[in-house]
Design a protein around this motif. Structure first.
Motif, PDB file in Angstrom:
ATOM      1  N   UNK A 104      27.865  50.641  30.659  1.00  9.45           N
ATOM      2  CA  UNK A 104      29.175  50.310  31.213  1.00  9.45           C
ATOM      3  C   UNK A 104      29.217  48.909  31.817  1.00  9.45           C
ATOM      4  N   UNK A 105      28.110  48.448  32.356  1.00 10.67           N
ATOM      5  CA  UNK A 105      28.085  47.101  32.940  1.00 10.67           C
ATOM      6  C   UNK A 105      28.313  46.012  31.885  1.00 10.67           C
ATOM      7  N   UNK A 106      28.031  46.326  30.630  1.00  7.25           N
ATOM      8  CA  UNK A 106      28.322  45.377  29.559  1.00  7.25           C
ATOM      9  C   UNK A 106      29.826  45.181  29.400  1.00  7.25           C
ATOM     10  N   UNK A 107      30.605  46.190  29.736  1.00  8.97           N
ATOM     11  CA  UNK A 107      32.066  46.133  29.637  1.00  8.97           C
ATOM     12  C   UNK A 107      32.685  45.645  30.940  1.00  8.97           C
ATOM     13  N   UNK A 108      32.148  46.073  32.063  1.00 15.90           N
ATOM     14  CA  UNK A 108      32.734  45.791  33.378  1.00 15.90           C
ATOM     15  C   UNK A 108      32.363  44.389  33.867  1.00 15.90           C
ATOM     16  N   UNK A 137      18.888  48.654  36.457  1.00 14.36           N
ATOM     17  CA  UNK A 137      20.115  47.863  36.548  1.00 14.36           C
ATOM     18  C   UNK A 137      20.038  46.776  37.608  1.00 14.36           C
ATOM     19  N   UNK A 138      18.847  46.247  37.851  1.00 19.00           N
ATOM     20  CA  UNK A 138      18.632  45.275  38.929  1.00 19.00           C
ATOM     21  C   UNK A 138      19.557  44.062  38.825  1.00 19.00           C
ATOM     22  N   UNK A 139      19.773  43.541  37.634  1.00 20.36           N
ATOM     23  CA  UNK A 139      20.627  42.358  37.478  1.00 20.36           C
ATOM     24  C   UNK A 139      22.071  42.676  37.845  1.00 20.36           C
ATOM     25  N   UNK A 140      22.573  43.830  37.433  1.00 18.48           N
ATOM     26  CA  UNK A 140      23.944  44.221  37.766  1.00 18.48           C
ATOM     27  C   UNK A 140      24.093  44.480  39.263  1.00 18.48           C
TER      28      UNK A 140
END
Length: 155
Positions: free
Chosen positions: A23-27, A49-52
């Motif tokens: 989802x972070x690829x979209x958000x 998900x450390x980068x997000x």
């Protein structure tokens, strides 16, 4: 689920955070808040998900749905995958919380992969609970897969 780049999303029962990563690829302008009752799962999800997390696009909480505390109208979308709470008992308190956290026009997505095609009964129980809590529900079944898409009535 139809996520838009600026949506605010809540994932219930995020486990090790794999859906969050997708989802972070979209958000790109939005944010996902993910929760799980397991602190071990949350630690793994944060690592994945450390980068997000560092960019402020993902947040994780080790908490049950009934114990969670969010502001009203906080989320555009709420997602739960293979979370049995919605069909194993009447989750009145949890559904009341979800109604209050959904922004106007917000939607709830509950999805399961059942061990057999007999999962339709579980999906039907979840649908009845949602309807009793004031949601309009659409159900899709495909073999062992079920997805309920719900909106608060009148929204």
């Amino acid at each position: 689920m139809g996520c838009r780049s600026h949506d605010r999303v809540l994932e219930i029962g995020c486990g090790r955070g794999h859906a969050v990563a997708l989802l972070c690829e979209i958000l790109t302008e939005g944010k996902i808040t993910a929760m799980d009752r397991s602190a071990t799962a949350i630690a793994a999800a944060i690592a994945l998900n450390a980068a997000a997390v560092a960019a402020g696009r993902a947040e994780f909480r080790a908490v049950t749905l009934a114990e969670a505390d969010f502001a009203r109208a906080t989320f555009d979308k709420v997602l739960a995958v293979n979370v049995n709470l919605f069909w194993t008992r009447a989750p009145d308190k949890e559904l009341e919380l979800l109604r209050s956290w959904l922004a106007p026009g917000g939607e709830l997505f509950l999805c399961w992969e059942f061990p057999s095609a007999q999962g339709a009964g579980a999906a039907e129980r979840a649908s009845r609970s949602l309807e009793a809590a004031g949601f309009a529900v659409r159900t899709k079944m495909a073999g062992r897969l079920a997805c309920l898409r719900a909106r608060p009535r009148g929204a």
